[in-house]
Design a protein around this motif. Structure first.
Motif, PDB file in Angstrom:
ATOM      1  N   LEU A  32      37.656  22.678  13.788  1.00 38.12           N
ATOM      2  CA  LEU A  32      38.923  22.959  14.454  1.00 38.12           C
ATOM      3  C   LEU A  32      38.776  23.847  15.694  1.00 38.12           C
ATOM      4  CD1 LEU A  32      41.308  23.455  11.409  1.00 38.12           C
ATOM      5  CD2 LEU A  32      40.944  21.405  12.759  1.00 38.12           C
ATOM      6  N   SER A  33      37.557  24.346  15.947  1.00 39.15           N
ATOM      7  CA  SER A  33      37.423  25.140  17.177  1.00 39.15           C
ATOM      8  C   SER A  33      37.452  24.201  18.380  1.00 39.15           C
ATOM      9  CB  SER A  33      36.151  25.991  17.162  1.00 39.15           C
ATOM     10  OG  SER A  33      35.156  25.440  16.366  1.00 39.15           O
ATOM     11  N   PRO A  34      37.967  24.681  19.511  1.00 42.68           N
ATOM     12  CA  PRO A  34      38.076  23.807  20.676  1.00 42.68           C
ATOM     13  C   PRO A  34      36.706  23.304  21.134  1.00 42.68           C
ATOM     14  CG  PRO A  34      39.065  25.977  21.093  1.00 42.68           C
ATOM     15  CD  PRO A  34      38.453  26.033  19.749  1.00 42.68           C
ATOM     16  N   LYS A  35      36.668  22.041  21.543  1.00 46.15           N
ATOM     17  CA  LYS A  35      35.393  21.483  22.030  1.00 46.15           C
ATOM     18  C   LYS A  35      35.037  22.119  23.371  1.00 46.15           C
ATOM     19  CE  LYS A  35      34.998  18.257  18.802  1.00 46.15           C
ATOM     20  NZ  LYS A  35      35.771  19.160  17.895  1.00 46.15           N
ATOM     21  N   PHE A  36      35.987  22.141  24.258  1.00 43.81           N
ATOM     22  CA  PHE A  36      35.799  22.877  25.505  1.00 43.81           C
ATOM     23  C   PHE A  36      37.163  23.138  26.124  1.00 43.81           C
ATOM     24  CE2 PHE A  36      35.507  18.461  26.965  1.00 43.81           C
ATOM     25  CZ  PHE A  36      36.347  18.456  28.062  1.00 43.81           C
ATOM     26  N   GLU A  37      37.162  24.024  27.056  1.00 42.45           N
ATOM     27  CA  GLU A  37      38.398  24.391  27.725  1.00 42.45           C
ATOM     28  C   GLU A  37      38.072  24.517  29.205  1.00 42.45           C
ATOM     29  OE1 GLU A  37      42.067  27.354  26.509  1.00 42.45           O
ATOM     30  OE2 GLU A  37      40.033  27.923  26.029  1.00 42.45           O
ATOM     31  N   THR A  38      38.932  23.999  30.027  1.00 46.52           N
ATOM     32  CA  THR A  38      38.648  24.123  31.448  1.00 46.52           C
ATOM     33  C   THR A  38      39.954  24.382  32.193  1.00 46.52           C
ATOM     34  OG1 THR A  38      37.695  23.008  33.368  1.00 46.52           O
ATOM     35  CG2 THR A  38      38.694  21.596  31.724  1.00 46.52           C
ATOM     36  N   SER A  39      39.860  25.101  33.280  1.00 47.36           N
ATOM     37  CA  SER A  39      41.074  25.367  34.039  1.00 47.36           C
ATOM     38  C   SER A  39      40.783  25.283  35.526  1.00 47.36           C
ATOM     39  CB  SER A  39      41.661  26.736  33.687  1.00 47.36           C
ATOM     40  OG  SER A  39      40.840  27.753  34.198  1.00 47.36           O
ATOM     41  N   LEU A  40      41.787  24.856  36.263  1.00 44.54           N
ATOM     42  CA  LEU A  40      41.642  24.736  37.713  1.00 44.54           C
ATOM     43  C   LEU A  40      42.766  25.536  38.349  1.00 44.54           C
ATOM     44  CD1 LEU A  40      40.425  23.386  40.269  1.00 44.54           C
ATOM     45  CD2 LEU A  40      42.032  21.523  39.913  1.00 44.54           C
ATOM     46  N   LEU A  41      42.379  26.464  39.196  1.00 48.89           N
ATOM     47  CA  LEU A  41      43.375  27.259  39.902  1.00 48.89           C
ATOM     48  C   LEU A  41      43.274  26.949  41.383  1.00 48.89           C
ATOM     49  CD1 LEU A  41      42.314  29.245  37.436  1.00 48.89           C
ATOM     50  CD2 LEU A  41      43.813  30.811  38.593  1.00 48.89           C
ATOM     51  N   ASN A  42      44.383  26.598  41.977  1.00 48.79           N
ATOM     52  CA  ASN A  42      44.411  26.356  43.412  1.00 48.79           C
ATOM     53  C   ASN A  42      45.320  27.377  44.052  1.00 48.79           C
ATOM     54  OD1 ASN A  42      42.952  23.879  44.330  1.00 48.79           O
ATOM     55  ND2 ASN A  42      44.035  23.101  42.528  1.00 48.79           N
ATOM     56  N   GLN A  43      44.877  27.868  45.172  1.00 49.63           N
ATOM     57  CA  GLN A  43      45.769  28.756  45.910  1.00 49.63           C
ATOM     58  C   GLN A  43      45.895  28.255  47.346  1.00 49.63           C
ATOM     59  OE1 GLN A  43      45.199  32.951  47.605  1.00 49.63           O
ATOM     60  NE2 GLN A  43      45.888  33.275  45.515  1.00 49.63           N
ATOM     61  N   PHE A  44      47.136  27.997  47.757  1.00 48.74           N
ATOM     62  CA  PHE A  44      47.397  27.548  49.122  1.00 48.74           C
ATOM     63  C   PHE A  44      48.176  28.645  49.835  1.00 48.74           C
ATOM     64  CE2 PHE A  44      47.465  23.984  46.207  1.00 48.74           C
ATOM     65  CZ  PHE A  44      46.534  23.119  46.774  1.00 48.74           C
ATOM     66  N   ARG A  45      47.795  28.913  51.045  1.00 46.56           N
ATOM     67  CA  ARG A  45      48.545  29.887  51.827  1.00 46.56           C
ATOM     68  C   ARG A  45      48.949  29.235  53.131  1.00 46.56           C
ATOM     69  NH1 ARG A  45      47.244  32.862  55.954  1.00 46.56           N
ATOM     70  NH2 ARG A  45      45.055  32.308  55.736  1.00 46.56           N
ATOM     71  N   TYR A  46      50.231  29.247  53.390  1.00 47.07           N
ATOM     72  CA  TYR A  46      50.690  28.761  54.697  1.00 47.07           C
ATOM     73  C   TYR A  46      51.586  29.838  55.290  1.00 47.07           C
ATOM     74  CZ  TYR A  46      53.149  26.184  58.267  1.00 47.07           C
ATOM     75  OH  TYR A  46      53.699  25.807  59.462  1.00 47.07           O
ATOM     76  N   LYS A  47      51.142  30.385  56.389  1.00 45.35           N
ATOM     77  CA  LYS A  47      51.850  31.515  56.995  1.00 45.35           C
ATOM     78  C   LYS A  47      52.180  32.560  55.920  1.00 45.35           C
ATOM     79  CE  LYS A  47      53.325  29.424  61.208  1.00 45.35           C
ATOM     80  NZ  LYS A  47      54.367  28.794  61.996  1.00 45.35           N
ATOM     81  N   ASN A  48      53.441  32.779  55.659  1.00 46.68           N
ATOM     82  CA  ASN A  48      53.774  33.821  54.679  1.00 46.68           C
ATOM     83  C   ASN A  48      54.008  33.273  53.287  1.00 46.68           C
ATOM     84  OD1 ASN A  48      53.563  35.952  56.450  1.00 46.68           O
ATOM     85  ND2 ASN A  48      55.626  35.595  57.225  1.00 46.68           N
ATOM     86  N   PHE A  49      53.687  32.012  53.097  1.00 43.11           N
ATOM     87  CA  PHE A  49      53.853  31.420  51.764  1.00 43.11           C
ATOM     88  C   PHE A  49      52.508  31.383  51.036  1.00 43.11           C
ATOM     89  CE2 PHE A  49      57.445  29.618  54.038  1.00 43.11           C
ATOM     90  CZ  PHE A  49      58.458  29.713  53.095  1.00 43.11           C
ATOM     91  N   ILE A  50      52.551  31.693  49.772  1.00 46.94           N
ATOM     92  CA  ILE A  50      51.351  31.499  48.946  1.00 46.94           C
ATOM     93  C   ILE A  50      51.773  30.715  47.713  1.00 46.94           C
ATOM     94  CG2 ILE A  50      49.518  32.587  47.616  1.00 46.94           C
ATOM     95  CD1 ILE A  50      49.808  35.041  49.384  1.00 46.94           C
ATOM     96  N   LEU A  51      51.054  29.658  47.459  1.00 45.89           N
ATOM     97  CA  LEU A  51      51.367  28.840  46.293  1.00 45.89           C
ATOM     98  C   LEU A  51      50.161  28.815  45.369  1.00 45.89           C
ATOM     99  CD1 LEU A  51      53.260  26.720  44.897  1.00 45.89           C
ATOM    100  CD2 LEU A  51      52.011  24.978  46.191  1.00 45.89           C
TER     101      LEU A  51
END
Lengths: 1109, 501
Positions: A954-973
């Motif tokens: 029951l332990s997880p086989k694997f875990e993965t995560s993807l983080l994206n950061q976009f910055r446009y002028k004063n916006f950050i997503l």
């Protein structure tokens, strides 16, 4: 004559422009005054500091100046117009130099001078904030010899050749190469690095960077925390720190959070997997003395050490204000944790709070508003389907519907049709407000912050379940004028109160169940009693409230002194205090009036305190061609926990239940534990030519939780790292875009001491099974409360870790990959003993050897970088394989029937499900041992006499995560995606037909009705048989739970500075963040992480407005 | 340079400090003893604390192991109702309404136990051994105590009580499970791998402990402050008589039984059946005194709570009903039927409508009339004088002094107060044996598993039980012993399972 050379940093002009816009302008009117007077005035009006050589003051002569509301640039240029002085702006500092001094070492050296002449040089190293950097390294590149700066940032080097280059570096700052030329005096300013590899990371008793670290360290900074609308800081680590598994233990926001670093290491189900938490240097020892026990599954009960709450405890970390946290650092392997020795068996999490920064005093306010939404409902039968199911079940069993067999058919209104989930699961709102004040001078900085929050949990009838908290924190940091003495004070305090109620089994209530309340607004016991069902009334929980309040204080004072160049001694004193009181009231109104009920209340009152003293010595010097750092220190920790649980019985009115005084009968249970810990720890780190890094560290620990003669243990590690790209031949061999190649290997041991005290001592008390005993014939009873064993000793983890770091394109892309093997031996465990010995377990060391092996990878990439737009991404991957490596004598222990050598500890052993028998409509299973019946025996799963041959981990086989950061002028997503691969319990495991037990419509639509039917679900029955109960123990009850989840999206917008300024603000920021937005999965239920019937994890949408003045 | 020297000194000082720290480590981690517990040495240092240790034994025997802060678990202790419950169901006294609550049906009533479905019987084992551990702790703690404040008379009395309790526990263990491991010390290193001892060896130890206890225990009820709540010399005597009877040592059984019967000053049969289980019963040899402060139990006895009906109007739900076998064993006009049996029209089994359900009513306080902290009219009876009469009767029939005459007169003593006529003096040995068995069946119905043990020790179990419809098909005599709990065999590989499991 001294020649002064100033080195500029890129981006200076930019900061200069910023400066010019600052403040209301400078107004000056002076005539023939010394330069110093003018500078003092300017400093007063702008807060800007000046650095200069005293000689300059005299050469400048008298100044005459008249300006009104002028900007800094104008003032300065006028001021120095007729003087031999020129200036440069570096951050908040203005450096004055003589006009004829060279501004740049751009190769305009006079070649006529002797290149090989030798000079003694000296200089001062500053940060771009204007702080003098104590302990910066200054190396002559040619010889790799050098020195470190003194407390005041000054250094001296003898016999430096004019063609030499000085390499100046300081942790967290971009290193700088400075050609010596003919200069003998240097003012060097280092700029904070933008390269993640050189960013400061917290490590055991100090700081490091990714570039030079040997241990496995992952750090999450404030920026990452802010975008996640979570109530417990630990939850912010979920999915984004490779190798760390974060599991909330319940839906209540103050509930304990289970943290497991690099896999499960203990075979003992009572053993908590929590790492050692260190807040501002102070270890937080979580005792385990309460009525509600800590365990592997439920984590530690934390601040709550007495009484009963539905959340099963109170996480001390939920008492921290997320906005106060500068960083959360996870130390994962033996190399990074060896100095914590025995306490680091499960890893270490270090939490560092924010400090003030020198400069203008900033006032920061923010407001948050969040909505927690139910993400979905189980699709259950409506009333007519439900009643059809019940009739069919009774018919199958040959029963006639009567009041006793089927009140739902006979008594209850067949036209009522309620979806109880819709009534009892409600969306909830949370609000919080934050304010902080920070600032200070170069020598003294401070930060004060406060938060008030009111959070509602999405759980039954959300208007009752709520969590209110007020938190304040304070940081004060002072350096003496000569920078030698440092004083750091940090304190955080919080008060929190949580009101909870709990209902069970809402999902499966009959849709035509009579109303919750009768006409008088009381619980509808009349209808329930008429049905004569022996079980508990499902809504009594509505009138059984639990209220829990906690206070938490963590404080630390550290006094440091630089005794010699490179030698610092410090003394840190820490104190933490956790108070909790709770009451769980079973009101008269909640109980069946038939039995003349009285009210009862559990009162819990607990206090846990800990103090810590940490003397520490750090010594750093350049030794030969490398840099040597030595740490030596000690640690003395005393933790005391006291708990008092009072059961007050026999209240004759619900109004009286607020106080224990009104109870006719009272029984008390006092729990107590003291635990002392001492260690001497040290480390030696040597970095040779920035290429080879060797580190040895270790600690000798003692704990009072062991019996006499077994209290001490020694732990240590050795690690080696090679930065290959510093080798010329490697650099030559690799393409130019390959900027870093680092190989690291380490081996070390850590430990664990027992999480309960006194087990070596014979203990008698008037309690049994954790509860008080009644007196017998007026005599107070005393019984032994545990089996005595004095022989248990330190648990030992041995961990091997290998890592490779690669960087491309000037480290814009870098990848850290590590593999590890951790083996845990001499496991401290409650060893099962036969009951006829008197107790079911005894504290001891298990023979089991558990291994965790795994792979972790973390890729960071600055993909695009333009002035107005940037895109960066981080990809994390972690995989852990757990294995019971060896267990001599397992056949003589009770683990024989639940664990197998070679398999994961989280493996369940199951019957093989063969589907529905078309003739009987019952579930059938494979008779693996062919003995004629389905059973589990006294032997190993899947052996003779045991049919459980299917093993599912029951332990997880694997875990993965993807983080994206976009910055446009004063916006950050920010966008965070997680993927987890694991096996989950299937939501459809019930057998339809039981009284007051609804089922999902999918089960209803495909069930057995008559002989010959081929169906996925069994016949309806009210009686149940072995085949129904066996199903839960078969592979049929498990399914693939893997999911891809859009975990977090946060959009951040800062108003352009010009506009904020217009409103009189430094900064104005608006953020919308969403948590748990969308889950893609083949899983047939709603939330693969929670079993059927449980309320799924909510979706949170949070809006935050932050203003900085 | 002087300054430099100072700095050197500072370093030295720091190093010395660190070294001192290491050396002082042992001192630094010294902690005091926990405030909420006492060590064995402390417990057995005074008369009062040592008496507390024995009080702990009695308290857990009657109140269970999860005292006041959890729901009562007293009925999962062999000495607080569980022996009665399982013994009555496994034999032919009671049937259970577990049709509604137990998915597997009543495996005890059907004698269809398996290692897996035996979920209740293991608590007989675990509770008995837990109490044995406590008794062993007292025996060993007193023996090891050098304290002068623990006086000799207290040492002897408490050791006697502990040995009595140990014997009492082993008596029930061996009757439920057959051969059992014998833990006679608290050292788990010595007991963890024990094998099972034969029933004979267990009885030898029981008799030895009881003789030891008999020799030192108080002959009056002073220990119980006038109440019969602490076992005394006569409790040991009665249990010894029973142990002799069960091992076929009829002469000794008769001698011991006679000795208590002749103690007329203290013990006599209560003429009024309503008085037999009362707190002031003259028939009581040993009663366990329950609390009245438990949230569930209130002022009821464990069996009062267990067997009572859901309401007082003869309509309420009951968990257990008298079997037709037991009902038909009552002779006409037996006062025990009217006094010790009650009825409800609640239908345990809805498939068989229109039947009254009879249930045991020896204890008068139950769910409906119990009150928290209210006065306690009855204690939980463990040993009573009627047993001595019936033991002597049976011993006499089997050749002990007195012969059939004593047997008949002893039986008549019991029958008299039940309002039944005297037995015919011409009964032969076999008839008398049957009369004794029947008298025991009625007198001790739903009491401490008497019927279950009697059937087994007299060899009648198979013949009597195998014909009962609810127990069909009869799986064989293996079911006469409960299975050794599964976990125990897993934890100790020297243990063997009873045949048939």
């Amino acid at each position: 004559m001294k020649r002064l050379l100033l080195f500029f940093l890129a981006g200076l002009m930019c900061s200069m422009r910023l400066m010019a816009q600052q403040g209301p302008g400078i107004t000056l009117s002076v005539k023939n005054v010394p330069l110093e007077t003018v500078l003092v005035q300017i400093k007063k009006q702008t807060g800007i500091s000046f650095f200069y050589d005293k000689d300059i003051l005299s050469t400048a002569g008298k100044i005459t100046l008249q300006v009104e509301k002028a900007d800094l640039e104008t003032v300065l240029s006028q001021c120095f117009k007729n003087t031999p002085v020129s200036y440069s702006v570096v951050g908040n500092i203005i450096v004055l130099v003589k006009k004829n001094a060279k501004k740049n070492a751009d190769g305009s050296l006079k070649m006529s001078e002797n290149l090989f002449s030798q000079n003694d040089v000296h200089g001062t190293v500053y940060s771009n904030q204007g702080e003098r950097l104590n302990g910066a390294t200054v190396i002559i590149k040619r010889t790799h010899l050098g020195t470190t700066t003194r407390a005041n940032g000054e250094f001296e080097l003898r016999n430096v050749r004019t063609n030499d280059t000085l390499h100046i570096s300081y942790i967290g700052y971009a290193p700088l190469d400075v050609p010596v030329s003919l200069q003998t005096e240097f003012i060097v300013m280092l700029k904070e690095t933008k390269n993640e590899l050189d960013a400061v990371e917290v490590q055991a008793y100090g700081l490091t960077t990714k570039r030079i670290a040997i241990g496995e360290i992952s750090q999450i900074n404030a920026r990452e925390l802010e975008r996640q609308p979570v109530s417990n800081p630990l939850m912010a680590l979920k999915g984004i720190v490779p190798g760390v598994l974060i599991t909330p233990t319940s839906g209540f926001s103050n509930a304990p959070v289970r943290v497991e670093i690099r896999g499960r290491s203990s075979i003992d189900p009572t053993s908590v997997s929590d790492p050692l938490y260190i807040i501002d240097g102070v270890p937080l020892v979580q005792p385990n003395i309460g009525l509600q026990q800590s365990s592997y599954q439920n984590g530690s009960t934390g601040l709550q050490q007495a009484g009963i709450t539905f959340s099963g405890g109170q996480s001390p970390l939920s008492s921290l204000n997320l906005n106060d946290i500068e960083s959360i650092t996870v130390l994962k392997d033996a190399a990074s944790t060896a100095m914590y020795g025995s306490r680091a068996g499960n890893g270490v999490i270090i939490i560092t709070t924010k400090k003030g920064k020198p400069g203008k005093t900033l006032f920061n306010v923010s407001a948050n508003q969040a909505i927690n939404q139910v993400i979905g409902h189980y699709n259950m039968l409506n009333a007519s389907q439900y009643l059809q199911m019940r009739r069919e079940a009774l018919h199958n069993d040959g029963l006639v519907p009567s009041v006793s067999t089927a009140p739902d058919l006979v008594l209850w209104d067949p036209n009522r049709d309620i979806d109880w989930q819709k009534i009892l699961w409600k969306s909830a709102r949370s609000t919080s407000a934050n304010a902080s004040l920070s600032g200070g001078s170069e020598l003294t900085t401070f930060r004060i912050s406060g938060e008030y929050s009111k959070q509602k949990d999405v759980s039954p009838l959300a208007d009752i379940n709520s969590n209110k908290a007020a938190k304040i924190s304070f940081n004060l940091n002072h350096r003496s004028l000569d920078q030698k003495l440092s004083v750091d004070l940090a304190a955080t305090y919080s008060y929190n109160t949580a009101a909870q109620i709990m209902l069970f089994g809402i999902t499966t209530l009959s849709p035509n169940l009579p109303p919750i309340y009768d006409d008088n607004g009381n619980l509808n016991y009349a209808a329930w009693n008429a049905a004569n069902i022996g079980t508990t009334y499902p809504f009594s929980g509505l009138l059984i409230p639990s209220v829990s309040s906690s206070n938490f204080l963590n404080s630390s004072l550290k006094i440091g002194y630089q005794v010699l160049n490179g030698l610092n001694v410090s003394m840190q004193m820490g104190y933490n205090l956790g108070l909790n009181n709770n009451n769980l009231t079973t009101t008269i109104a909640s109980q069946n009036p038939l039995y003349n009920p009285t009210a009862q209340v559990f009162f819990g009152d607990s206090k846990s305190t800990g103090w810590t003293i940490i003397p520490q010595m750090d010594y750093t010097r350049i030794l030969g061609k490398g840099k040597l750092s030595v740490k030596l220190g000690g640690n003395l920790n005393n933790a005391v926990a006291k708990g008092l649980t009072t059961l007050a019985l026999g209240y004759t009115s619900d109004q009286l239940t607020r106080s224990v005084n009104n109870a006719p009968l009272v029984s008390n249970l006092q729990n107590y534990e003291q635990s002392k810990y001492v260690d001497v720890h040290g480390s030696i780190n040597y970095i040779l030519e920035n290429k080879y890094i060797i580190e040895l560290s270790g600690s000798r620990d003692g704990s009072s939780n062991f019996g006499p003669g077994r209290q001490f243990g020694t732990f240590g590690m050795a690690g080696l790292s090679w930065i290959a790209t510093e080798e010329k031949w490697v650099k030559m061999a690799l393409p130019a875009w390959f900027s870093l190649l680092k190989l690291t290997g380490s081996y070390g041991t850590t430990g664990n001491y027992p999480n309960v005290a006194y087990q070596y001592l014979s203990q008698w008390a008037n309690t049994a099974g954790g509860t008080p005993l009644y007196s017998y014939n007026g005599v107070l009873p005393q019984v032994p409360i545990h089996a005595v064993n004095q022989e248990y000793r330190w648990e030992r983890n041995k961990e091997l870790n290998a890592a490779i770091d690669v960087g491309f394109l000037d480290d814009r892309i870098n990848l850290h990959t590590s593999i590890y093997r951790k083996r845990t031996n001499n496991q401290l465990a409650q060893l099962p003993t036969p009951l006829f010995t008197g107790f079911a377990t005894v504290q001891g060391n298990s023979e089991a050897s558990v291994q965790n092996t795994g792979l972790e990878a973390s890729l960071r990439a600055g993909l695009l970088e333009y002035p107005d737009f940037s895109w960066s991404a981080r990809l994390n991957f972690s995989q852990n394989r757990n294995k019971l490596l060896a267990f001599p004598g397992i056949e003589y222990t009770s683990y024989y029937t639940t664990q197998k050598v070679g398999k994961s500890l989280n493996t369940v052993y199951l019957y093989h499900y063969k589907g529905i028998d078309p003739q009987t409509g019952q579930r059938s299973f494979e008779d693996f041992d062919k003995n004629g019946f389905i059973s589990q025996g006294n032997s190993q799963p899947g052996s003779n006499g045991d049919d459980r041959w299917v093993a599912i981990d029951l332990s997880p086989k694997f875990e993965t995560s993807l983080l994206n950061q976009f910055r446009y002028k004063n916006f950050i997503l920010d966008v965070q995606l997680t993927y987890k691969r694991f096996t989950a319990a299937s939501p459809y495991s019930q057998t339809g037909g039981l009284l007051n037990t609804n089922i999902p419509i999918d089960v209803f639509e495909d069930h057995w009705q008559k002989p010959g039917d081929i169906s996925a679900n069994p016949r309806f029955t009210t009686l149940g048989s072995g085949s129904d109960s066996n199903f839960m123990n078969s592979d049929g009850a498990y399914t693939n739970g893997s999911y891809l989840r859009l975990q977090n999206v946060a959009l951040n917008y800062s108003l352009p500075d010009k506009i904020s300024k217009k409103f009189g603000m430094q900064r104005m920021n608006f953020m919308i963040s969403m948590q748990n937005i969308l889950t893609l999965s083949d899983y047939p239920g709603i939330d693969p992480e929670l079993p059927f019937g449980n309320q799924p994890q909510p979706k949170t949408i949070n809006a935050a407005l932050t203003l900085t003045f | 340079m002087k300054l430099h020297g100072l700095k050197i000194n500072a370093i030295c000082l720091f190093c010395i400090l660190c070294c001192a720290l290491q050396m002082a480590c042992k001192k630094l981690i010294e902690i005091g003893e926990p405030i909420n517990t006492l060590t064995t040495t402390e417990i057995f240092s005074t008369d009062a604390t040592a008496t507390s240790a024995m009080s702990g034994v009695y308290s857990t025997m009657i109140n269970g192991f999860d005292g006041g802060l959890a729901s009562t678990s007293s009925q999962s202790v062999f000495s607080a109702g569980l022996t009665t419950k399982l013994g009555a169901v496994s034999s032919d006294e009671l049937f259970s309404s577990s049709y509604v609550s137990n998915i597997n049906g009543d495996v005890y009533g059907a004698n269809k136990l398996t290692v897996i479905n035996a979920t209740i019987s293991p608590t007989i084992w675990s509770s008995a051994y837990s109490i044995i551990y406590k008794a062993n702790s007292v025996i060993e703690g007193i023996a090891a105590s050098k304290s002068a404040s623990l006086h000799n008379n207290v040492r002897e009395e408490l050791t006697g009580e502990a040995k009595f309790i140990r014997a009492f526990c082993y008596f029930y263990l061996t009757n439920f499970f057959g051969d059992v491991p014998m833990a006679l010390t608290v050292d788990f290193n010595k007991t963890a791998n024990l094998p099972r001892m034969s029933r004979d060896q267990v009885y030898q130890q029981i008799i030895k402990d009881l003789k030891d206890a008999q020799a030192v225990l108080a002959a009056d009820n002073s220990q119980g402050k006038g109440e019969r709540t602490i076992p005394n010399k006569w409790a040991a005597t009665l249990l010894l008589a029973r142990a002799y009877l069960y091992t076929g040592d009829y002469n000794n059984a008769s001698i011991e039984a006679s000795s208590i019967i002749s103690n007329h000053a203290t013990y006599s049969l209560e003429a009024d059946l309503n008085q037999v289980f009362s707190t002031s019963s003259n028939e009581a040899v040993w009663q366990l005194k329950q609390t009245s402060e438990d949230a569930q139990l209130k002022n009821a006895t464990p069996e009062g709570l267990l067997f009572s009906a859901g309401d007082l109007n003869h309509h309420g739900y009951v968990q257990y009903g008298l079997t037709s076998q037991l009902i038909s064993a009552f002779e006409p006009n037996d006062k025990r039927w009217t006094t010790w049996v009650d009825s409800t029209d609640y239908l345990i089994d809805s498939t068989k409508p229109g039947r009254n359900t009879y249930f045991p009513h020896k204890y008068i306080i139950g769910t409906q009339n119990s009150g928290l902290g209210q006065p306690v009219p009855q204690y939980y009876m463990v040993l009573r004088l009627a047993d001595a009469y019936l033991i002597r009767a049976e011993a006499s029939v089997n050749g002990a002094s007195g012969g059939l005459g004593t047997a008949i007169s002893d039986l008549n003593s019991i029958r008299h107060r039940a309002g039944l006529p005297d037995l015919n003096t011409n009964l032969n040995q076999l008839q008398l044996k049957n009369a004794i068995a029947r008298e025991r069946q009625i007198e001790f119905f739903a009491e401490w598993g008497h019927r279950w043990f009697d059937l087994k020790r007299t060899g009648q179990a198979s013949a009597v039980l195998s014909v009962i419809p609810a127990k069909q098909p009869w799986l064989g005599d293996g079911q006469l012993l409960y299975p050794i709990p599964r976990g125990e065999i897993i934890a100790d590989h020297f243990l063997t399972q009873n045949p048939g499991y």
